[in-house]
Design a protein around this motif. Structure first.
Motif, short mmCIF file in Angstrom:
data_model
loop_
_atom_site.label_atom_id
_atom_site.label_comp_id
_atom_site.label_asym_id
_atom_site.label_seq_id
_atom_site.Cartn_x
_atom_site.Cartn_y
_atom_site.Cartn_z
N ALA A 130 25.59 -19.38 4.03
CA ALA A 130 25.41 -19.04 2.61
C ALA A 130 24.42 -20.00 1.95
O ALA A 130 23.55 -19.58 1.17
N HIS A 131 24.53 -21.30 2.28
CA HIS A 131 23.63 -22.28 1.69
C HIS A 131 22.20 -22.08 2.21
O HIS A 131 21.23 -22.16 1.45
N LYS A 132 22.08 -21.80 3.50
CA LYS A 132 20.74 -21.57 4.07
C LYS A 132 20.09 -20.35 3.43
O LYS A 132 18.88 -20.36 3.13
N ARG A 133 20.87 -19.29 3.17
CA ARG A 133 20.31 -18.10 2.52
C ARG A 133 19.88 -18.41 1.09
O ARG A 133 18.84 -17.94 0.62
N ALA A 134 20.70 -19.23 0.40
CA ALA A 134 20.36 -19.60 -0.97
C ALA A 134 19.04 -20.37 -1.02
O ALA A 134 18.18 -20.11 -1.87
N MET A 135 18.86 -21.31 -0.09
CA MET A 135 17.62 -22.09 -0.07
C MET A 135 16.43 -21.20 0.30
O MET A 135 15.36 -21.31 -0.27
N GLN A 136 16.64 -20.30 1.25
CA GLN A 136 15.56 -19.41 1.69
C GLN A 136 15.12 -18.47 0.57
O GLN A 136 13.96 -18.07 0.51
N SER A 137 16.04 -18.16 -0.36
CA SER A 137 15.71 -17.22 -1.44
C SER A 137 14.63 -17.76 -2.37
O SER A 137 14.01 -17.01 -3.13
N LEU A 138 14.38 -19.07 -2.32
CA LEU A 138 13.37 -19.68 -3.18
C LEU A 138 11.95 -19.26 -2.80
O LEU A 138 11.06 -19.26 -3.65
N PHE A 139 11.74 -18.89 -1.55
CA PHE A 139 10.36 -18.71 -1.05
C PHE A 139 9.78 -17.33 -1.32
O PHE A 139 8.65 -17.23 -1.79
N PRO A 140 10.49 -16.24 -1.06
CA PRO A 140 9.90 -14.93 -1.35
C PRO A 140 9.95 -14.54 -2.82
O PRO A 140 9.37 -13.53 -3.22
N HIS A 141 10.65 -15.32 -3.64
CA HIS A 141 10.85 -14.96 -5.05
C HIS A 141 9.53 -14.81 -5.79
O HIS A 141 8.66 -15.69 -5.75
N ASP A 142 9.36 -13.69 -6.46
CA ASP A 142 8.14 -13.41 -7.23
C ASP A 142 8.35 -13.84 -8.68
O ASP A 142 8.58 -13.03 -9.57
N GLY A 143 8.30 -15.15 -8.89
CA GLY A 143 8.52 -15.70 -10.22
C GLY A 143 8.56 -17.21 -10.12
O GLY A 143 7.89 -17.81 -9.26
N LEU A 144 9.35 -17.85 -10.97
CA LEU A 144 9.47 -19.31 -10.96
C LEU A 144 10.67 -19.71 -10.13
O LEU A 144 11.81 -19.38 -10.46
N SER A 145 10.42 -20.44 -9.05
CA SER A 145 11.50 -20.96 -8.21
C SER A 145 11.74 -22.42 -8.53
O SER A 145 10.79 -23.21 -8.59
N ILE A 146 13.00 -22.80 -8.73
CA ILE A 146 13.34 -24.18 -9.07
C ILE A 146 14.34 -24.71 -8.04
O ILE A 146 15.40 -24.12 -7.83
N LEU A 147 13.96 -25.81 -7.40
CA LEU A 147 14.83 -26.48 -6.43
C LEU A 147 15.31 -27.80 -7.02
O LEU A 147 14.50 -28.63 -7.44
N LEU A 148 16.62 -27.97 -7.06
CA LEU A 148 17.24 -29.20 -7.57
C LEU A 148 17.88 -29.93 -6.40
O LEU A 148 18.68 -29.34 -5.66
N ILE A 149 17.55 -31.20 -6.22
CA ILE A 149 18.03 -31.94 -5.05
C ILE A 149 18.23 -33.41 -5.42
O ILE A 149 17.46 -33.95 -6.22
N SER A 150 19.25 -34.03 -4.87
CA SER A 150 19.49 -35.45 -5.15
C SER A 150 18.60 -36.32 -4.26
O SER A 150 18.07 -35.87 -3.25
N TYR A 151 18.45 -37.58 -4.67
CA TYR A 151 17.67 -38.52 -3.87
C TYR A 151 18.28 -38.66 -2.47
O TYR A 151 17.55 -38.70 -1.47
N ASN A 152 19.60 -38.73 -2.39
CA ASN A 152 20.25 -38.86 -1.08
C ASN A 152 20.02 -37.62 -0.23
O ASN A 152 19.74 -37.72 0.97
N ALA A 153 20.12 -36.44 -0.84
CA ALA A 153 19.94 -35.20 -0.10
C ALA A 153 18.49 -35.04 0.36
O ALA A 153 18.23 -34.51 1.44
N PHE A 154 17.56 -35.51 -0.45
CA PHE A 154 16.14 -35.44 -0.07
C PHE A 154 15.90 -36.18 1.24
O PHE A 154 15.06 -35.78 2.06
#
Length: 491
Positions: A104-128
């Motif tokens: 589910a998480h992998k699908r959510a992250m993948q949804s950012l790429f084909p999106h025809d609009g503004l994609s926003i990724l929020l990530i913590s310093y540790n997660a980065f």
């Protein structure tokens, strides 16, 4: 692009300093908002992203923030400030380390790429810094025209840290870059080197400073290890700073790529500012939480903790969200995680806060942990200290001898004047509206509008914290409807 700005329909009317920032800096490729905590620096970043998207300049934004803060962007800041027409074109995803391996998480992250609009990724310093986090951000930066934002950018103040090097490297692929921090210099001017270098890798080189060592020597005068060996015959193992130097030059250079806003200069800020700081409950906390919620009991060692009554259930759920549960009559407790994630958020807030503040906590065990962590920086005001000690602590805080006043809202929430505090942290809330309202007013009095107070609620991703805040808001709304008070902004 200024035409777009002039016709831009703000979801929330900007303060004067926010409007000025957009007018002066919207089109800059890189800029630092070194704005004091509580001066509302998130809104102009969201507005910048929205306007740049409208202009066709970007179609992506990455926000890197301290753990828990990235969720605040998702739950509070973006929904509050992004205009409805742009919100329809926007997809927002939060990278969650604990769920990174799930489909589910992998699908959510993948949804950012084909999106025809503004994609926003929020990530913590540790997660980065995880393998998956880095790969995701690199892919995002290389596939979308990106505004990259470092929130609380002092997290990259150490030049040789892996985190700092990785984020500076990632920033090379961002079309626009911004840093946000109210404490760009928490230790000294040397903290600035890496933060500005993220914005512009060649900024210091263009000033004739090649590397962090030259930066340190230009802005500091040192008694070196070699000096000590030559004069005193031994090597202490480190260089000692004698004094800072060339700070006027540093200030001049900073004005080329950043600006500073402090609360005292912002005359149209409201008297009270509210924000939430989120954290992710540990696996042990979450397991105990779900067990007691479903079965109304949980076995801890040799003890059976029950929660058959609704009020007891709420109490236990709140305690678990604070990383512990009582296991006996004399208040022995079981700690779920060695490192308390709620306390870690408070530690982060402490590092970001200059000046005095108040911390309200519901449970004595919470206050015990807070006092242990803060040590000599804090004084205590709850049932664990006698009345004479509590009075001495109050007076000492009023004299400025302590940074933090730590108390229980039920005991200290009424009758005290603690207007020295410009930051109020709710480590854990009471269920009672009167405790909340009266404790808020310990730091605020009428006529103080020129010195706004910043109220911070620490929230877990378990639903109990949201339940308590929603409950308080509903009670407040009833009061507003009956008495005709103004709800305005409130937690």
């Amino acid at each position: 692009m200024l035409d777009i700005l002039n016709n831009y329909e703000h979801q929330v009317k900007p303060f004067q300093h926010q409007r000025k920032h957009l007018e002066n800096n919207l089109t800059r490729k890189s800029w630092g908002l070194l704005w004091e905590q509580g001066t509302a620096k998130t809104k102009p970043i969201i507005d910048t992203a929205a306007i740049l998207y409208q202009a066709g300049e970007i179609d992506g934004m990455i926000v890197v923030a301290p753990p828990g803060v990235e969720r605040n962007w998702n739950t509070d800041e973006i929904p509050k400030h992004i205009p409805p027409d742009i919100a329809l074109d926007t997809i927002v995803q939060v990278f969650r380390t604990a769920k990174k391996g799930t489909q589910a998480h992998k699908r959510a992250m993948q949804s950012l790429f084909p999106h025809d609009g503004l994609s926003i990724l929020l990530i913590s310093y540790n997660a980065f810094m995880t393998k998956e986090g880095k790969e995701l951000c690199w892919k995002f930066l290389k596939s979308r025209k990106t505004l990259m934002v470092l929130d609380e950018a002092h997290n990259i103040k150490t030049p040789n840290a892996k985190r700092t090097k990785s984020l500076i490297a990632a920033g090379r692929y961002a079309k626009y870059k911004r840093i946000l921090t109210g404490t760009p210099i928490s230790v000294g001017p040397f903290d600035l080197y890496s933060q500005i270098r993220f914005l512009d890798e060649f900024f210091w080189k263009n000033k004739g400073i090649h590397g962090s060592v030259e930066f340190r020597n230009f802005f500091g005068r040192w008694f070196t290890r070699a000096d000590c060996q030559r004069l005193h015959g031994y090597d202490p193992g480190y260089d000692k700073l004698i004094e800072y130097q060339n700070l006027d030059k540093l200030s001049e250079w900073l004005s080329e790529i950043s600006d500073r806003v402090v609360k005292d200069e912002v005359l149209d800020l409201p008297p009270k500012l509210y924000q939430k700081r989120y954290f992710e409950a540990s696996r042990e906390m979450r397991s105990a939480y779900e067990t007691i919620k479903e079965e109304m009991m949980i076995e801890i060692g040799d003890s059976m903790i029950t929660a058959e009554l609704p009020i007891v259930m709420l109490l236990r759920l709140q305690q678990i969200s604070c990383n512990y549960v009582p296991t006996g009559e004399d208040e022995p407790v079981h700690m779920f995680s060695e490192k308390n994630p709620r306390l870690a958020v408070l530690d982060q807030i402490d590092s970001e806060t200059h000046g005095q503040g108040i911390i309200w906590a519901r449970f004595r065990h919470d206050i015990d942990q807070i006092m242990k962590m803060l040590g000599d920086k804090a004084c205590r005001y709850d049932g664990a200290v006698d009345d004479d000690t509590a009075e001495r602590n109050k007076l000492a805080f009023q004299r400025g001898e302590y940074k933090w006043f730590v108390g229980n809202a039920q005991k200290g929430g009424s009758g005290l004047t603690l207007t020295q505090a410009k930051t109020v942290v709710y480590y854990s809330n009471s269920f009672k509206l009167i405790d909340r309202l009266q404790s808020e007013d310990r730091a605020h009095r009428g006529g103080m509008d020129e010195h706004p107070v910043n109220y911070i609620d620490i929230m877990s991703d378990l639903d109990i914290d949201n339940h308590i805040v929603t409950n308080l808001r509903n009670k407040k709304q009833v009061s507003v409807e009956i008495l005709g008070d103004d709800m305005k902004e409130w937690i």
